[in-house]
Motif scaffolding. Structure first.
Motif, short mmCIF file in Angstrom:
data_model
loop_
_atom_site.label_atom_id
_atom_site.label_comp_id
_atom_site.label_asym_id
_atom_site.label_seq_id
_atom_site.Cartn_x
_atom_site.Cartn_y
_atom_site.Cartn_z
N LEU A 279 0.81 -1.22 0.00
CA LEU A 279 0.00 0.00 0.00
C LEU A 279 0.84 1.27 0.00
CD1 LEU A 279 -2.71 -0.99 2.65
CD2 LEU A 279 -2.84 -1.23 0.17
N LEU A 280 1.98 1.23 0.68
CA LEU A 280 2.78 2.44 0.83
C LEU A 280 4.23 2.07 1.06
CD1 LEU A 280 1.95 5.67 2.70
CD2 LEU A 280 3.96 4.41 3.46
N ARG A 281 5.12 2.88 0.50
CA ARG A 281 6.56 2.71 0.73
C ARG A 281 7.18 4.09 0.90
NH1 ARG A 281 10.88 -0.59 -3.12
NH2 ARG A 281 12.69 -0.36 -1.73
N VAL A 282 7.96 4.26 1.97
CA VAL A 282 8.60 5.54 2.27
C VAL A 282 9.99 5.55 1.65
CG1 VAL A 282 9.39 7.09 4.09
CG2 VAL A 282 7.29 5.76 4.41
N ARG A 283 10.26 6.53 0.81
CA ARG A 283 11.57 6.63 0.19
C ARG A 283 12.61 7.09 1.22
NH1 ARG A 283 11.12 10.53 -4.82
NH2 ARG A 283 10.29 11.85 -3.14
N PRO A 284 13.82 6.52 1.18
CA PRO A 284 14.86 6.96 2.13
C PRO A 284 15.14 8.45 2.06
CG PRO A 284 15.49 4.91 1.05
CD PRO A 284 14.26 5.38 0.37
N ARG A 285 15.03 9.04 0.85
CA ARG A 285 15.28 10.48 0.72
C ARG A 285 14.25 11.27 1.51
NH1 ARG A 285 13.20 14.46 -2.44
NH2 ARG A 285 14.59 16.24 -2.93
N ASP A 286 12.97 10.90 1.40
CA ASP A 286 11.93 11.61 2.15
C ASP A 286 12.13 11.46 3.66
OD1 ASP A 286 10.81 12.37 -0.23
OD2 ASP A 286 9.24 10.84 -0.23
N LEU A 287 12.54 10.27 4.08
CA LEU A 287 12.77 10.04 5.51
C LEU A 287 13.91 10.93 6.01
CD1 LEU A 287 12.18 8.46 8.10
CD2 LEU A 287 13.74 6.69 7.28
N ALA A 288 15.01 11.02 5.24
CA ALA A 288 16.15 11.84 5.65
C ALA A 288 15.76 13.32 5.71
CB ALA A 288 17.31 11.62 4.69
N VAL A 289 15.02 13.80 4.72
CA VAL A 289 14.60 15.21 4.71
C VAL A 289 13.66 15.50 5.88
CG1 VAL A 289 13.34 16.96 3.41
CG2 VAL A 289 14.93 15.45 2.23
N SER A 290 12.76 14.56 6.18
CA SER A 290 11.83 14.78 7.29
C SER A 290 12.56 14.88 8.62
CB SER A 290 10.80 13.64 7.34
OG SER A 290 11.40 12.41 7.74
N LEU A 291 13.61 14.10 8.80
CA LEU A 291 14.39 14.19 10.04
C LEU A 291 15.14 15.51 10.12
CD1 LEU A 291 15.80 10.54 10.20
CD2 LEU A 291 13.93 11.50 11.53
N ALA A 292 15.62 15.99 8.95
CA ALA A 292 16.33 17.27 8.95
C ALA A 292 15.39 18.44 9.22
CB ALA A 292 17.03 17.46 7.61
N LEU A 293 14.09 18.27 8.90
CA LEU A 293 13.11 19.34 9.11
C LEU A 293 12.41 19.23 10.46
CD1 LEU A 293 11.45 19.54 5.58
CD2 LEU A 293 13.21 21.04 6.56
N ASN A 294 12.98 18.49 11.37
CA ASN A 294 12.41 18.33 12.70
C ASN A 294 13.02 19.37 13.64
OD1 ASN A 294 11.52 17.46 15.24
ND2 ASN A 294 11.55 15.32 14.60
N LEU A 295 12.19 20.21 14.23
CA LEU A 295 12.70 21.26 15.13
C LEU A 295 13.43 20.68 16.32
CD1 LEU A 295 9.77 23.87 15.23
CD2 LEU A 295 12.02 24.13 14.17
N GLY A 296 12.99 19.50 16.80
CA GLY A 296 13.66 18.87 17.93
C GLY A 296 15.11 18.55 17.63
N THR A 297 15.41 18.18 16.38
CA THR A 297 16.78 17.88 16.00
C THR A 297 17.66 19.12 16.11
OG1 THR A 297 16.00 16.16 14.49
CG2 THR A 297 18.24 16.99 14.17
N TRP A 298 17.16 20.25 15.63
CA TRP A 298 17.95 21.48 15.68
C TRP A 298 18.11 22.00 17.10
CZ3 TRP A 298 20.76 22.41 11.69
CH2 TRP A 298 20.35 21.96 10.43
N VAL A 299 17.09 21.80 17.92
CA VAL A 299 17.23 22.18 19.34
C VAL A 299 18.32 21.34 20.00
CG1 VAL A 299 16.08 22.18 21.58
CG2 VAL A 299 14.87 23.02 19.56
N ALA A 300 18.37 20.04 19.68
CA ALA A 300 19.40 19.17 20.24
C ALA A 300 20.79 19.58 19.76
CB ALA A 300 19.11 17.72 19.88
N VAL A 301 20.90 19.98 18.48
CA VAL A 301 22.19 20.42 17.96
C VAL A 301 22.67 21.67 18.69
CG1 VAL A 301 23.36 21.33 15.93
CG2 VAL A 301 21.87 19.35 15.70
N LEU A 302 21.77 22.61 18.92
CA LEU A 302 22.14 23.81 19.67
C LEU A 302 22.55 23.46 21.10
CD1 LEU A 302 19.37 26.32 18.50
CD2 LEU A 302 21.78 26.25 17.82
#
Length: 444
Positions: free
Chosen positions: A180-203
């Protein structure tokens, strides 16, 4: 009188044949004494180092050989005394070297049967079978089985759980599936990069160690602060990418099948009839792309994610498979009354909304990260109205619905008269909807 005709009495079924795990299992079991030995070495490191220095090379070799033999014998005996068998009504697992344990798992209580393949197991051609059973929090498992045997046993257990006779269950085999559905690795990587929690952790990685170093002037205190933060970043980025890589959702007669994983490949099954609630998560930076994440709560299971990232249209089509007749985009959400709610929850009250359709109770919350929770009326176990002193003064109340997966969905700051009417109406809807609810059993 005519002679009585003897009737044939069916013979009692014989004991089920017991089977052993894969022959490579002792290698895994040997890690128990190895870990115990490592713990002793860590505690008594200096004394052991002095003791080893006093030994001759020949004695050291003998000590190592003895340890290898002890580890190997433990692994072999733990494997030798572990058996499993499938009877007409249950799966039995006998294990334990010193303390014997026998697990009787009723087939009609099996919630999910998952096949997981860790990296080394995939190389060796073996797999782990994990079972979710209704009423238990921990999973029983068979580790390890040959990959083909694990797939065949999974199919047999699911067929038995669906009510097939033992002779038929072995012949049913693996149920067919449709992707029914398959998530592309590229979309998964971009979604993680667009997560505000990730940038807060980097700061935090940059700011926290500098602050600790500035005030303490200690390298060890700085490292003690840095290591946990780096671990959190890994879990939220690379660890999550590895876990959700190549995410696939397929439909089969035994439920929705989820295949995922980069290094460790997991195969999970979600029976739609056991889904208690769904949550649609829309982070702020995902909305321009129209992406959502779908999480779920399943009674008796810890499977918590249905879709890691997908478009709203793709997620809506899959949600309709899990909850027939439900279209999240068609729900009519009513916001909380602003003249009252703003005094109870300043600023954030605008994120709260409620929608009730003929199929689900839906509550929305959040402004930066919007969450929409859907509960089928048939899965509501109880309904509660909560109103504190300040809420009573402002004429608002919260309506909470509890599900069978120990989760609660709350419609925040509704008008008090609306909340009271909703409480009564939702209790009636839940009672009448159970008569038309989908069956929870497999393949039905």
């Amino acid at each position: 009188m005519p002679a009585a005709v003897p009737t044939a009495v069916p013979a009692a079924p014989g004991p089920a044949a017991e089977r052993r795990l894969h022959v490579l299992t002792p290698l895994r079991r040997a890690w128990v004494p190895i870990a115990a030995t490592a713990g002793v070495v860590a505690q008594q490191g200096e004394r052991l180092a002095e003791w080893i220095e006093d030994l001759t090379p020949a004695v050291r070799a003998v000590v190592i050989a003895v340890l290898v033999v002890v580890f190997g014998v433990y692994g072999f005996l733990s494997w030798w005394f572990t058996h499993y068998s499938v009877t007409d009504t249950e799966l039995r697992i006998r294990s334990g070297l010193v303390f014997r344990r026998t697990a009787h798992i009723r087939l009609d209580r099996i919630q999910a049967v998952d096949v997981t393949r860790p990296l080394l197991a995939r190389i060796a051609g073996v797999a782990k079978l994990r079972l979710d059973v209704i009423g238990t929090e921990s999973k029983d498992e068979l580790a390890f089985l040959d990959e083909r045997e694990a797939v065949e046993l999974r199919a047999e257990l699911l067929a038995r759980a669906a009510g097939f006779a033992p002779a038929e269950a072995a012949a049913v085999g693996e149920a067919p599936q449709q992707e029914l559905l398959r998530v592309r690795p590229r979309d998964l990587a971009v979604s993680l990069a667009l997560n505000l929690g990730t940038w807060v952790a980097v700061l935090a990685v940059v700011a926290a160690p500098l602050a600790v170093w500035w005030f303490s002037d200690s390298v060890w205190a700085t490292l003690g602060t840095l290591v946990p933060i780096l671990g959190g970043i890994w879990a939220a980025t690379a660890g999550r990418f590895q876990e959700e890589y190549d995410w696939r959702v397929a439909e089969s007669p035994d439920g929705l099948r989820i295949d995922r994983g980069l290094l460790d490949r997991a195969h999970e099954t979600v029976p739609p009839g056991r889904v208690q609630s769904l949550r649609i998560v829309e982070p702020l930076l995902w909305r321009r792309r129209g992406w959502v994440r779908v999480e779920l709560s399943v009674a008796g299971s810890k499977n918590g994610v249905l879709i890691p990232v997908a478009s709203r249209a793709a997620a809506g089509a899959l949600i309709a498979r899990v909850l027939p007749g439900v279209d999240p985009d068609a729900l009519d959400f009513r916001p909380s009354p602003g003249d009252r709610a703003r005094w109870v929850v300043p600023v954030w009250w605008k994120g709260y909304a409620l929608a009730v359709s003929g199929e689900v109770f839906a509550a929305r919350s959040g402004r930066l990260c919007r969450r929409t929770e859907l509960v089928p009326h048939a899965k509501v176990q109880s309904v509660r109205l909560i109103q504190g002193p300040w809420e009573r003064a402002r004429g608002v109340a919260d309506v909470c619905v509890d599900t069978g997966a120990n989760t609660t969905v709350t419609a925040r700051v509704r008008a008090a008269d609306e909340a009271a009417a909703l409480l009564e109406a939702q209790a009636d809807r839940s009672r009448t909807s159970r008569a038309d609810a989908r069956p929870d059993r497999w393949m039905t």
